[in-house]
Design a protein around this motif. Structure first.
Motif, short mmCIF file in Angstrom:
data_model
loop_
_atom_site.label_atom_id
_atom_site.label_comp_id
_atom_site.label_asym_id
_atom_site.label_seq_id
_atom_site.Cartn_x
_atom_site.Cartn_y
_atom_site.Cartn_z
N ILE A 43 -110.34 30.61 47.94
CA ILE A 43 -111.08 30.21 46.75
C ILE A 43 -112.49 29.78 47.14
CG2 ILE A 43 -111.18 28.57 44.84
CD1 ILE A 43 -108.16 28.42 44.92
N LYS A 44 -113.46 30.33 46.47
CA LYS A 44 -114.83 29.88 46.66
C LYS A 44 -115.04 28.61 45.83
CE LYS A 44 -117.08 34.31 47.61
NZ LYS A 44 -118.20 35.21 47.23
N PRO A 45 -115.81 27.67 46.34
CA PRO A 45 -116.00 26.43 45.58
C PRO A 45 -116.89 26.65 44.36
CG PRO A 45 -117.41 26.43 47.50
CD PRO A 45 -116.53 27.64 47.62
N VAL A 46 -116.60 25.92 43.30
CA VAL A 46 -117.51 25.81 42.17
C VAL A 46 -118.61 24.82 42.56
CG1 VAL A 46 -117.77 24.89 39.83
CG2 VAL A 46 -115.84 26.38 40.38
N THR B 26 -115.73 15.68 39.74
CA THR B 26 -115.68 16.62 40.86
C THR B 26 -114.25 16.73 41.37
OG1 THR B 26 -117.94 15.97 41.47
CG2 THR B 26 -116.65 17.20 43.11
N GLN B 27 -113.66 17.90 41.15
CA GLN B 27 -112.26 18.13 41.52
C GLN B 27 -112.18 18.86 42.87
OE1 GLN B 27 -110.16 16.63 39.37
NE2 GLN B 27 -112.02 16.13 38.21
N GLN B 28 -110.95 19.10 43.31
CA GLN B 28 -110.74 19.86 44.53
C GLN B 28 -111.37 21.25 44.37
OE1 GLN B 28 -106.61 20.35 45.58
NE2 GLN B 28 -107.07 20.61 47.75
N ASN B 29 -111.91 21.77 45.45
CA ASN B 29 -112.59 23.08 45.45
C ASN B 29 -113.87 23.08 44.63
OD1 ASN B 29 -110.51 24.33 47.03
ND2 ASN B 29 -109.26 24.44 45.18
N GLU B 30 -114.47 21.90 44.48
CA GLU B 30 -115.76 21.80 43.80
C GLU B 30 -116.74 21.02 44.68
OE1 GLU B 30 -114.48 21.93 39.10
OE2 GLU B 30 -115.25 20.06 39.94
N ILE B 31 -118.00 21.37 44.55
CA ILE B 31 -119.08 20.65 45.22
C ILE B 31 -120.00 20.09 44.14
CG2 ILE B 31 -121.20 20.94 46.57
CD1 ILE B 31 -119.73 22.84 48.34
N GLU C 250 -112.52 5.42 46.43
CA GLU C 250 -111.48 5.96 45.56
C GLU C 250 -111.44 7.48 45.63
OE1 GLU C 250 -112.57 4.31 41.80
OE2 GLU C 250 -111.37 2.50 42.08
N TYR C 251 -112.60 8.11 45.74
CA TYR C 251 -112.64 9.57 45.85
C TYR C 251 -112.04 10.02 47.18
CZ TYR C 251 -114.38 14.29 45.10
OH TYR C 251 -114.45 15.65 44.92
N LEU C 252 -112.29 9.26 48.24
CA LEU C 252 -111.71 9.59 49.54
C LEU C 252 -110.20 9.44 49.54
CD1 LEU C 252 -114.34 7.94 51.91
CD2 LEU C 252 -113.74 10.35 51.88
N ASN D 60 -110.73 14.76 52.99
CA ASN D 60 -111.60 15.64 53.78
C ASN D 60 -113.02 15.70 53.25
OD1 ASN D 60 -109.54 16.39 55.60
ND2 ASN D 60 -108.78 17.93 54.17
N THR D 61 -113.34 14.82 52.32
CA THR D 61 -114.67 14.82 51.71
C THR D 61 -115.76 14.46 52.72
OG1 THR D 61 -113.82 14.24 49.53
CG2 THR D 61 -116.11 13.69 49.96
N ALA D 62 -116.90 15.11 52.58
CA ALA D 62 -118.10 14.78 53.35
C ALA D 62 -119.24 14.56 52.36
CB ALA D 62 -118.44 15.89 54.33
#
Length: 415
Positions: A43-46, A146-151, A184-186, A191-193
């Motif tokens: 999946i490509k990120p949105v 911002t959900q999984q697979n989103e930037i 909270e997002y972490l 794996n967030t950066a």
């Protein structure tokens, strides 16, 4: 759970008069759904880009500015690289304001129109509370969307404008509020950066100081691009839209961070030093280490792949950013084996052999530019500085370093 903050503080933050986001829920449908690439199974990120349109941003979009050049150039690079099939455009202040979506194989008219219409009149016409910039709440809102697979990419001047409230009293609250939101997002996405770019643009308009007083200026002013997303996505993004390709004057400074205790690939370089490789642990153990007959020094080296840490070269080559428990001197150099998947070489040297474990940890530290860019006064437009920017970046730093102070650890055993 990672979050160690008090519930009472969260309730207090939620009740701050200028920290309410009354428009978030009704705007979530402005985001296009995730698109799966036909060519790839992954999946490509949105990519969701949010440009703050509060009144303090008007000067950056007044005419043909470097701000516009940088934004258009960056979005164009993202689209042309094939990094994403879905690019959602938003304004943000107290509300999220959808401005259209650029999808795969479409022309760039929507994106070009979006950038061309970046001007004070458009900012004002889009609505929301343009007079107050609560950066902590803006970041909280962006992360909540911002959900999984989103930037998420947030473009802001980084100036905290509390209206009639006393800005100085709220700087530490802003820092903690950002730390809580990122923490909270972490919890949800470990794996967030985060990457923070400091850029600069000509600014012609009204600068609002910490007391919300208006000052007319025409000069260069810093602004910031915050990028949140999975570390692998952000690493790929920087390859396809490199830092040195930024238009409009380019990037002035970078802060990037990933969660600590990241495993990295490394092995002992067999061509540097006089020793025997262990037959059982060839990558991490040295046997019968001796002095070099030409230099009289004991030396060995370790090839390391730091590519997944999103850190720039200046950071990785600075020995002060490493904790070295051994009696060996440490020098870091770019690897000559990059084609084989290694980015750097750690060179160790000493006057004598010291047996045992050699442990090197790469520390998580704030770059010096964050403090240099911070304006502690806030009464006027200080050249190259932003009032309270240190508190914002410190908030992100606090969330990532609460449980761990090191990016990674490298251990070599000398027998």
């Amino acid at each position: 759970m990672r979050n160690k903050y008090f519930l009472g503080f969260l309730i207090f933050m939620a009740c701050l008069p200028f920290a309410c986001n009354e428009g978030r829920k009704e705007n979530t449908n402005g985001k296009a759904p995730l698109v799966i690439s036909d060519e790839q199974s992954e999946i490509k990120p949105v990519v969701n880009i949010y440009i703050e349109n509060s009144g303090s941003m008007d000067g950056y979009v007044n005419g043909d500015t470097e701000f516009k050049q940088a934004i258009f150039g960056y979005l164009g690079k993202i689209k042309m690289s094939g990094f994403t099939d879905t690019l959602n455009l938003f304004y943000i202040n107290s509300l999220i304001l959808p401005q259209g979506t650029v999808i795969k194989d479409s022309n760039a008219v929507i994106m070009q129109d979006f950038v061309q219409k970046l001007n004070p009149a458009t900012f004002k016409s889009k609505g929301g509370n343009l007079g107050i910039s609560d950066i902590a709440n803006v970041i909280k809102t962006v992360l909540s969307e911002t959900q999984q697979n989103e930037i998420a990419i947030l473009v802001t001047d980084g100036i905290f404008s509390p209206g009639k409230a006393n800005a100085a009293d709220y700087l530490s609250i802003q820092q903690t509020g950002i730390a809580v939101s990122v923490d909270e997002y972490l919890d949800k996405y470990p794996n967030t950066a985060v990457i923070v770019y400091q850029l600069s643009s000509n600014f012609k308009g009204i600068f609002y100081n910490k007391a919300d007083a208006k000052i007319s200026i025409n000069e260069q002013r810093p602004y910031y691009m915050y990028i949140f997303g999975d570390a692998k996505y952000l690493s790929d993004l920087r390859k396809k839209a490199p830092d040195n390709d930024f238009k409009g004057g380019g990037i002035k400074n970078v802060f990037s961070i990933v969660s600590g205790s990241q495993p990295v690939k490394y092995f002992i370089n067999p061509s540097i030093g006089k020793f025997k490789k262990s037959k059982k642990e060839t990558k991490t153990t040295i046997e019968d280490l001796k002095k070099d007959s030409h230099t009289g020094k004991v030396k060995f080296a370790v090839n390391v792949d730091f590519s997944g840490l999103l850190l720039d070269e200046d950071y990785l080559l600075n020995s002060n950013n490493y904790e070295n428990n051994s009696k060996y001197d440490l020098e870091i150099k770019p690897s000559t084996t990059k084609g084989k998947g290694y980015t750097h070489t750690l060179n160790f040297s000493s006057d004598k052999v010291s047996k045992g474990d050699v442990v090197v940890r790469l520390k998580i530290v704030l770059p010096a530019w964050v403090g240099d860019a911070n304006d502690d006064d806030g009464s006027t437009a200080s050249e190259g500085k932003t009032y309270g920017i240190k508190y914002q970046i410190d908030g992100i730093f606090d969330a990532f370093t609460f449980d761990n102070k090191y990016y990674t650890e490298i251990k070599i055993n000398i027998k």
